[in-house]
Structures are given as structure tokens and as C-alpha cells.
Scaffold this motif. Structure first.
Motif, PDB file in Angstrom:
ATOM      1  N   LEU A  95     -70.118  53.526  56.572  1.00 40.04           N
ATOM      2  CA  LEU A  95     -71.293  52.799  57.039  1.00 40.04           C
ATOM      3  C   LEU A  95     -70.964  51.334  57.358  1.00 40.04           C
ATOM      4  O   LEU A  95     -71.680  50.687  58.124  1.00 40.04           O
ATOM      5  CB  LEU A  95     -72.374  52.861  55.950  1.00 40.04           C
ATOM      6  N   ARG A 160     -76.522  42.065  68.042  1.00 40.63           N
ATOM      7  CA  ARG A 160     -77.289  43.086  68.746  1.00 40.63           C
ATOM      8  C   ARG A 160     -78.632  42.548  69.236  1.00 40.63           C
ATOM      9  O   ARG A 160     -79.247  43.088  70.140  1.00 40.63           O
ATOM     10  CB  ARG A 160     -77.506  44.281  67.817  1.00 40.63           C
ATOM     11  N   GLY A 170     -76.015  49.445  70.971  1.00 40.30           N
ATOM     12  CA  GLY A 170     -77.186  50.279  70.717  1.00 40.30           C
ATOM     13  C   GLY A 170     -76.880  51.604  70.054  1.00 40.30           C
ATOM     14  O   GLY A 170     -77.737  52.183  69.405  1.00 40.30           O
ATOM     15  N   SER A 171     -75.636  52.074  70.202  1.00 43.44           N
ATOM     16  CA  SER A 171     -75.317  53.387  69.613  1.00 43.44           C
ATOM     17  C   SER A 171     -75.033  53.300  68.119  1.00 43.44           C
ATOM     18  O   SER A 171     -74.852  54.316  67.464  1.00 43.44           O
ATOM     19  CB  SER A 171     -74.094  53.977  70.322  1.00 43.44           C
ATOM     20  N   LEU A 172     -74.989  52.077  67.604  1.00 39.16           N
ATOM     21  CA  LEU A 172     -74.732  51.923  66.160  1.00 39.16           C
ATOM     22  C   LEU A 172     -75.987  52.309  65.379  1.00 39.16           C
ATOM     23  O   LEU A 172     -77.085  52.338  65.942  1.00 39.16           O
ATOM     24  CB  LEU A 172     -74.355  50.475  65.850  1.00 39.16           C
ATOM     25  N   PRO A 173     -75.842  52.580  64.103  1.00 38.36           N
ATOM     26  CA  PRO A 173     -77.014  52.948  63.297  1.00 38.36           C
ATOM     27  C   PRO A 173     -78.102  51.869  63.326  1.00 38.36           C
ATOM     28  O   PRO A 173     -77.831  50.711  63.655  1.00 38.36           O
ATOM     29  CB  PRO A 173     -76.430  53.101  61.889  1.00 38.36           C
ATOM     30  N   ALA A 174     -79.298  52.245  62.920  1.00 41.23           N
ATOM     31  CA  ALA A 174     -80.448  51.337  62.961  1.00 41.23           C
ATOM     32  C   ALA A 174     -80.245  50.155  62.011  1.00 41.23           C
ATOM     33  O   ALA A 174     -79.478  50.230  61.050  1.00 41.23           O
ATOM     34  CB  ALA A 174     -81.698  52.104  62.564  1.00 41.23           C
ATOM     35  N   ASP A 175     -80.990  49.089  62.295  1.00 43.11           N
ATOM     36  CA  ASP A 175     -80.880  47.869  61.488  1.00 43.11           C
ATOM     37  C   ASP A 175     -81.052  48.153  59.987  1.00 43.11           C
ATOM     38  O   ASP A 175     -80.292  47.673  59.156  1.00 43.11           O
ATOM     39  CB  ASP A 175     -81.952  46.855  61.915  1.00 43.11           C
ATOM     40  N   GLU A 176     -82.096  48.920  59.685  1.00 43.25           N
ATOM     41  CA  GLU A 176     -82.413  49.173  58.275  1.00 43.25           C
ATOM     42  C   GLU A 176     -81.289  49.915  57.567  1.00 43.25           C
ATOM     43  O   GLU A 176     -81.072  49.759  56.371  1.00 43.25           O
ATOM     44  CB  GLU A 176     -83.703  49.996  58.154  1.00 43.25           C
ATOM     45  N   VAL A 177     -80.586  50.734  58.332  1.00 39.04           N
ATOM     46  CA  VAL A 177     -79.473  51.502  57.740  1.00 39.04           C
ATOM     47  C   VAL A 177     -78.272  50.593  57.511  1.00 39.04           C
ATOM     48  O   VAL A 177     -77.654  50.604  56.441  1.00 39.04           O
ATOM     49  CB  VAL A 177     -79.087  52.672  58.664  1.00 39.04           C
TER      50      VAL A 177
ATOM     51  N   THR B 328     -85.033  49.879  52.862  1.00 40.71           N
ATOM     52  CA  THR B 328     -83.598  49.949  52.595  1.00 40.71           C
ATOM     53  C   THR B 328     -83.286  50.832  51.392  1.00 40.71           C
ATOM     54  O   THR B 328     -82.133  51.091  51.109  1.00 40.71           O
ATOM     55  CB  THR B 328     -83.020  48.560  52.328  1.00 40.71           C
ATOM     56  N   MET B 330     -82.816  53.813  50.648  1.00 35.56           N
ATOM     57  CA  MET B 330     -82.568  55.151  51.180  1.00 35.56           C
ATOM     58  C   MET B 330     -81.096  55.483  50.983  1.00 35.56           C
ATOM     59  O   MET B 330     -80.300  54.634  50.590  1.00 35.56           O
ATOM     60  CB  MET B 330     -82.932  55.212  52.659  1.00 35.56           C
ATOM     61  N   ILE B 334     -77.605  58.183  58.603  1.00 32.52           N
ATOM     62  CA  ILE B 334     -77.329  57.171  59.606  1.00 32.52           C
ATOM     63  C   ILE B 334     -78.105  57.447  60.891  1.00 32.52           C
ATOM     64  O   ILE B 334     -77.551  57.922  61.883  1.00 32.52           O
ATOM     65  CB  ILE B 334     -75.811  57.101  59.912  1.00 32.52           C
ATOM     66  N   PRO B 335     -79.396  57.139  60.912  1.00 27.28           N
ATOM     67  CA  PRO B 335     -80.105  57.257  62.180  1.00 27.28           C
ATOM     68  C   PRO B 335     -79.648  56.160  63.135  1.00 27.28           C
ATOM     69  O   PRO B 335     -79.321  55.069  62.716  1.00 27.28           O
ATOM     70  CB  PRO B 335     -81.578  57.061  61.783  1.00 27.28           C
ATOM     71  N   SER B 336     -79.662  56.481  64.404  1.00 29.83           N
ATOM     72  CA  SER B 336     -79.182  55.503  65.383  1.00 29.83           C
ATOM     73  C   SER B 336     -80.315  54.602  65.831  1.00 29.83           C
ATOM     74  O   SER B 336     -81.471  54.996  65.871  1.00 29.83           O
ATOM     75  CB  SER B 336     -78.602  56.256  66.579  1.00 29.83           C
ATOM     76  N   ALA B 337     -79.958  53.376  66.181  1.00 29.95           N
ATOM     77  CA  ALA B 337     -80.963  52.422  66.651  1.00 29.95           C
ATOM     78  C   ALA B 337     -81.416  52.786  68.051  1.00 29.95           C
ATOM     79  O   ALA B 337     -82.595  52.703  68.381  1.00 29.95           O
ATOM     80  CB  ALA B 337     -80.383  51.015  66.648  1.00 29.95           C
ATOM     81  N   ARG B 338     -80.508  53.202  68.906  1.00 34.64           N
ATOM     82  CA  ARG B 338     -80.802  53.603  70.281  1.00 34.64           C
ATOM     83  C   ARG B 338     -81.674  52.578  71.006  1.00 34.64           C
ATOM     84  O   ARG B 338     -82.776  52.857  71.429  1.00 34.64           O
ATOM     85  CB  ARG B 338     -81.501  54.968  70.302  1.00 34.64           C
ATOM     86  N   HIS B 339     -81.162  51.391  71.120  1.00 36.73           N
ATOM     87  CA  HIS B 339     -81.914  50.346  71.822  1.00 36.73           C
ATOM     88  C   HIS B 339     -82.037  50.672  73.296  1.00 36.73           C
ATOM     89  O   HIS B 339     -81.124  51.221  73.873  1.00 36.73           O
ATOM     90  CB  HIS B 339     -81.217  48.996  71.651  1.00 36.73           C
TER      91      HIS B 339
END
Lengths: 275, 339
Positions: A95, A160, A170-177, B328, B330, B334-339
Motif C-alpha cells: 500500500l 494528485r 488517478g489509477s492509484l488507490p483512493a485518498d482515504e486508502v 480510515t 478500514m 484498495i479501491p481506486s480513486a479513478r479521478h
């Protein structure tokens, strides 16, 4: 001490820096293409760390003492230790891998600074002949390495949000993760910073007859510790926006960087060397 | 309870930490700043922590977190107690001469530290050796300490650099301050002999001004200068040792100059001055703080406790510092941000 020429370690150092360069390019190529180069990255980092370890060993044989004293030695040993710790984090904690986009360029910057510094050897003061110096320096390097790994992820997350980077990252995991490893790494870094202060106090008591004297390095190390504690408490106390937490992480790292690479070489405190 | 609850606030903790950072920086930038800059934020944090330990369930529910904060409190209490008990001082000891508590220059002494305790120390300064590398770079210092009866010293001890003499709770540390001492004796016209050691300035730091003044028991002021035959070696390694170097003592009494070699004497007004020989003296720092081992123990236990707390939290899948209910808390999905 062996009679080796002054530039014995430099080819190995340059080779190690080149390996960091390759890893840096690989990390950005990976982000651009949206493909993982994790195995190649691990191999590049491993090669860099081995080459830098060889450079340190050769210098050690030449000077007769460990990499503790001059700015060149401190930068060289940190280039090695930061790479090693980041290699372990990268390997064991997937991660945290996106942080490579920031960590590796920072290591390269450190390398450029190192090449601008004279490799002239100093002389180790007798007060440095203590096992507590090893403990102090060792846990300090782990602290800085973990802090660097955290700042890498925080830096990527902040990047980002900048125009132009959103699509690239953008393909990286979400901010919260990705926020999770930032604070986990900072939490563990806090432990190692605390250990660094304890080991440093024991060494100072043995070497100079006082465990704490507010010399410049002690003062800035304590301020860094407080800033880290403060950021952990702030995260706990308020539902602060994620980005402000990442900025705090950057701030702590800047303080730590100043403490490690600025204060010891700009003050006349006992840490500086021979009195 | 009404007071304790707000006093335990985490926001007050943050304010206290910010004040402490400010206090540290003020003290750092201005050495003459009042210690209140440090003491007041520390007191605020100590009371804040004490209140939090009493009423904050988050602390009491996690033994590791509780242990860490308790240890912080213990460290604060021990640090305060140290100020009451400690002694910091300096003393110069000449080879072959016994330690005397009266010679100690006290730098700091806590109100609960008894001077009589210092007077129980008894030992003799043995030979001193200081290594130098080329370029006048100081290497290892070796200072022998010889025991006196009933002091608990098994035999001669070698101290220096990172090895302190530990005796009756005191720690004596060698310093970079050391030099030559002229062993003198004065025989008055009444036949009474006074002996002593006259310390010259730190050597080799002040090799260019090895001078001192002394008033003889007859009341005559004397100016003394030590002249060493060989200059300080700067281009090679050498050892500052206790063997008598080739040196002469210049004595100026009332405008008349006299030159003495070791073992020689000169007749002056009111008595004769005998230059018995040359020794080395070593400057020591004395430190006494009975709480040192406890401070170390509390600090280590505190860090271990915090490590335990973090490991439990990490195993549960949360960050160590997640606000309750925050997104946080959790696992590592690993969900993706997909901006």
C-alpha cells in the motif's frame, strides 16, 4: 585502516546513484503507463543499496571509522539507510508503493547534494567510541526512513490535487486508502524517534556528563518529536481535512531533514565533533 | 469533576504542545530567557495528562496507550525531582593527589542535595595520558583513579571519554580541560613547610601562555611561568603523558627573575621556594542524579508500551491515530480513486 586512494568509494557511489535513477524512471513510467513494475523496482533498489553498502565499506576501510562524522559520511550513510528502509517498506507494505514517485526523486536530490560535498575524512572523537552511538544513529535512521516513506505517499496525494497530475495519478488507490499507510508509518516513526532521543541521552550522559543540555541538535530533535506528536494528536482530535494532515507530515519531515542534515553542520555543539 | 473534564481536553494538549514548541524555540534563541517558558507549558501538559488519565476512557481502555502516557508523567515527575537532588560541578585533580570536596566548584546544586555526601568521596588521581593525532586532534583520554580504603573501589580504575568514575552515586567525567601542574613547597623562615600544586592553563590549548600567579605564605606575590623545551607537535601523533617533560619554571618575585629546574629551590624574601617537579592535572565534571536509572527505565517502558498499542491497533486494521468512525478505520482493501 587500509591505504586506499581518496576516491575509492566514488565509483560505487555513482553506480548506486545510477540504480536509484533507474528506479526513479521506472516508478514514473509505471505511473504513466498504469502498469506495476514492482519486481523491477525492488531489484533496482536492492542493487542500489548493495552498491552503496560497498561504497560505505570501502570508505570505512580507508578512514578507519564508520560513517558518522562529516557531512559526506552522514549523507552517504543516509542515502544507503533510507534506500534500505524504503526497500523493506516497498517490499513488505504494498500500500505504501505509490510513494516511490516522490521518495526516489528525493533520494536522487540527496545524491546530487552528496556529490557536491568534499569526501575528505575527519577524525572520530573518542567520545564517539560508544555502542550507544550505534543505537542512537541506527534508530534515528529507521525513524527518518519511515518518515520518508510516509512523506512519499503524502507527497503523491498532494500532487494528485494539482492540475495535470490528477489524470496521471488517478489509477492509484483512493485518498482515504492511501492515508492509512501515511499515518501508520508516522506512528511507527514516532516510536523510533523516541528511541533515538533515549539512546542519544544515554550516549550524551556517558560522553559529556549530561543527558540533555538543549544543544542545537537536541533542541531541534525535540522540536521534531513534539511536531510529530502534535500531528498525531491533531489527527486524533479533529476531523481535519486529509490534505492538511499530509501537509503536517511534510512539515515534520522538513524539520527532521533540517535536524539531520542542517543543524549538526552549522552549530558548534558537541555533536559536531572534537572539542 | 467539572474542572477535570475540560482540563483533560485533547485540544488543550495541542495548545500545550504548541506552547512548549514556542517555549523551546524562545529558550533556544535567547539563552537568557526565563525557564518559565519551558516549565509552564510542561506543567500545563502534566496537569492535562493527569486529568486525561482520570477521565478519558480512550486512554484507560488501551493498556499500551495508558502505559505510554503514565510513563510520560513519571518522566516529568522524575525530571522535577532531579532538579531537587542533583549536583553539577567541576574539579581539577593533580596526579598523585587526593580528591578534596572543598576543591569542587559547584555549578548547580539542588536544595535537597547534601554537601556532606560529596565529602564522603575519597580517591587519588593516578597517571593521566591523552593521545593526540597529527593536527592536534585529541584522541583517547586515560585517567587512572586509585582507591582509598572503604570507598568500594575494587582497585585502580581507568576512566576517560565515555567511561565515568562512578562512586557513591556520583559520576566523574574527564574533560578536554587538562594541563601541567608545578608541585611546589614553601619553607618559611620559621621552618614551617607548605606544599601544593599550582595548575597552569589548559595544555596544549594554551601552550603559548603557561603562566600563573601565586602569593607565597610570606605574603609575597609571585609570577610563575612554565617553559617547556619542546613545542607542541602538530605534524605527528603524540601522547600527553605524566612523565616529566623537559621544562623550567621561571619565578618572578619583586622584579627579580629566577629559573628553576625540577628539584631546585630558590631563596626568596620570607622563605625558600622548592620546585619539586611537574605533573599533569585533569579537569573533571561531577554529576549526581539518583533518578537517572529510573528516567531511563520509564522512557524505555513508555516506548515499549506505545509499540504494543500500535501493534494491537495495526493488527485490528485501523491506523493508530484514526478518529473514531473516520473512513480510515478500514482494512487494506484498495479501491481506486479513478479521478
Amino acid at each position: 585502516m587500509l591505504s586506499l586512494p581518496l576516491d575509492t568509494e566514488l565509483p560505487w557511489l555513482m553506480a548506486g546513484v545510477t540504480a536509484y535513477g533507474v528506479a526513479t524512471l521506472s516508478s514514473w513510467h509505471s505511473a504513466w503507463r498504469g502498469r506495476s513494475h514492482a519486481s523491477f523496482m525492488l531489484a533496482s533498489l536492492l542493487v542500489a543499496v548493495v552498491l552503496l553498502a560497498t561504497a560505505i565499506a570501502l570508505r570505512w576501510m580507508r578512514t578507519g571509522y564508520g560513517p558518522f562524522l562529516t557531512l559526506f559520511e552522514v549523507l552517504l550513510s543516509n542515502l544507503f539507510s533510507l534506500g534500505l528502509i524504503y526497500l523493506l517498506v516497498y517490499w513488505r507494505y504494498p500500500l505504501a508503493r505509490p510513494g516511490a514517485l516522490v521518495v526516489l526523486p528525493l533520494l536522487l536530490l540527496l545524491s546530487f547534494w552528496l556529490r557536491a560535498v568534499s569526501p575528505e575524512a575527519g577524525q572520530l572523537p573518542a567520545t564517539y567510541l560508544s555502542i550507544w552511538l550505534w543505537v542512537h544513529v541506527g534508530v534515528g535512521k529507521v525513524f527518518l526512513g519511515l518518515c520518508l516513506a510516509a512523506v512519499g505517499i503524502a507527497g503523491v496525494l498532494l500532487l494528485r490535487r494539482l492540475p495535470g497530475f490528477g489524470r496521471l495519478l488517478g489509477s492509484l488507490p483512493a485518498d482515504e486508502v492511501l492515508d492509512v499507510p501515511v499515518w501508520r508509518l508516522m506512528s511507527v516513526a514516532f516510536i523510533f524517534h523516541s528511541l533515538m532521543l533515549i539512546a542519544g541521552a544515554v550516549w550524551a550522559q556517558d560522553a559529556w556528563g549530561r543527558f540533555w543540555a538543549w544543544d542545537p541538535l537536541e533542541t531541534w530533535a525535540f522540536v521534531t518529536w513534539l511536531a510529530l506528536g502534535l500531528s498525531l494528536h491533531a489527527r486524533l482530535t479533529w476531523q481535519i481535512p486529509l490534505w492538511s494532515g499530509w501537509l503536517m507530515v511534510l512539515g515534520v519531515f522538513c524539520l527532521a531533514f533540517l535536524t539531520f542534515f542542517g543543524v549538526p553542520f552549522s552549530s558548534l555543539g558537541p555533536h559536531k565533533g572534537i572539542l | 469533576m467539572n474542572i477535570i473534564k475540560p482540563l483533560s481536553s485533547l485540544r488543550l494538549t495541542l495548545a500545550g504542545m504548541l506552547l512548549l514548541v514556542a517555549g523551546v524555540l524562545v529558550s533556544y534563541l535567547d539563552a537568557a530567557a526565563s525557564s518559565a517558558w519551558l516549565v509552564l507549558p510542561l506543567l500545563l501538559l502534566a496537569f492535562n495528562l493527569l486529568a486525561a488519565l482520570l477521565v478519558n476512557p480512550r486512554l484507560s481502555h488501551h493498556p499500551g496507550l495508558l502505559g505510554f502516557h503514565l510513563c510520560l508523567l513519571v518522566i516529568a515527575v522524575l525530571a522535577a525531582a532531579s532538579q531537587l537532588m542533583l549536583l553539577e560541578g567541576r574539579v581539577e585533580l593533580t596526579e598523585g593527589r587526593a580528591f578534596a570536596a572543598g576543591d569542587v566548584a559547584v555549578i548547580r546544586q539542588g536544595p535537597w542535595h547534601s554537601r556532606e555526601q560529596l565529602e564522603t568521596l575519597a580517591f587519588v588521581q593516578g597517571p593521566i595520558q591523552v593521545e593526540y593525532a597529527a593536527g592536534l586532534r585529541r584522541g583517547q583520554t586515560r585517567s587512572a583513579i586509585l582507591p582509598m580504603a572503604g570507598q568500594g573501589l575494587g582497585g585502580a580504575q581507568e576512566v576517560g571519554d565515555t567511561r565515568a568514575l562512578k562512586l557513591a552515586g556520583y559520576r566523574l567525567y574527564t574533560t578536554s580541560n587538562k594541563g601541567y601542574a608545578a608541585i611546589l613547597s614553601w619553607t618559611g623562615e620559621d621552618g614551617v613547610v607548605h606544599g601544593g600544586a599550582l595548575h597552569f592553563p589548559s595544555y596544549p590549548r594554551y601552550d603559548w601562555k603557561q603562566v600563573n600567579r601565586w602569593t607565597a605564605p610570606s605574603g609575597e606575590p609571585l609570577a610563575l611561568e612554565l617553559r617547556l623545551d619542546a613545542p607542541v607537535p602538530v605534524d605527528r601523533s603524540w601522547v600527553l603523558g605524566s612523565r616529566d617533560p623537559q621544562a623550567v619554571l621561571l619565578v618572578n618575585a619583586g622584579g627579580a627573575g629566577h629559573t628553576l629546574l625540577p628539584g631546585e629551590a630558590v631563596q626568596l624574601a620570607g622563605g625558600s621556594l622548592h620546585f619539586e617537579g611537574l605533573r599533569l592535572w585533569m579537569g573533571y565534571e561531577i554529576y549526581y542524579n539518583p533518578f537517572l536509572p529510573w528516567l531511563f527505565t520509564a522512557a524505555v517502558i513508555g516506548v515499549l508500551a506505545l509499540g504494543w498499542y500500535f501493534s494491537v491497533k495495526f493488527r485490528s486494521g485501523a491506523t493508530a491515530v484514526s478518529p473514531a468512525g473516520s473512513p480510515t478505520e478500514m482494512g487494506d482493501a484498495i479501491p481506486s480513486a479513478r479521478h
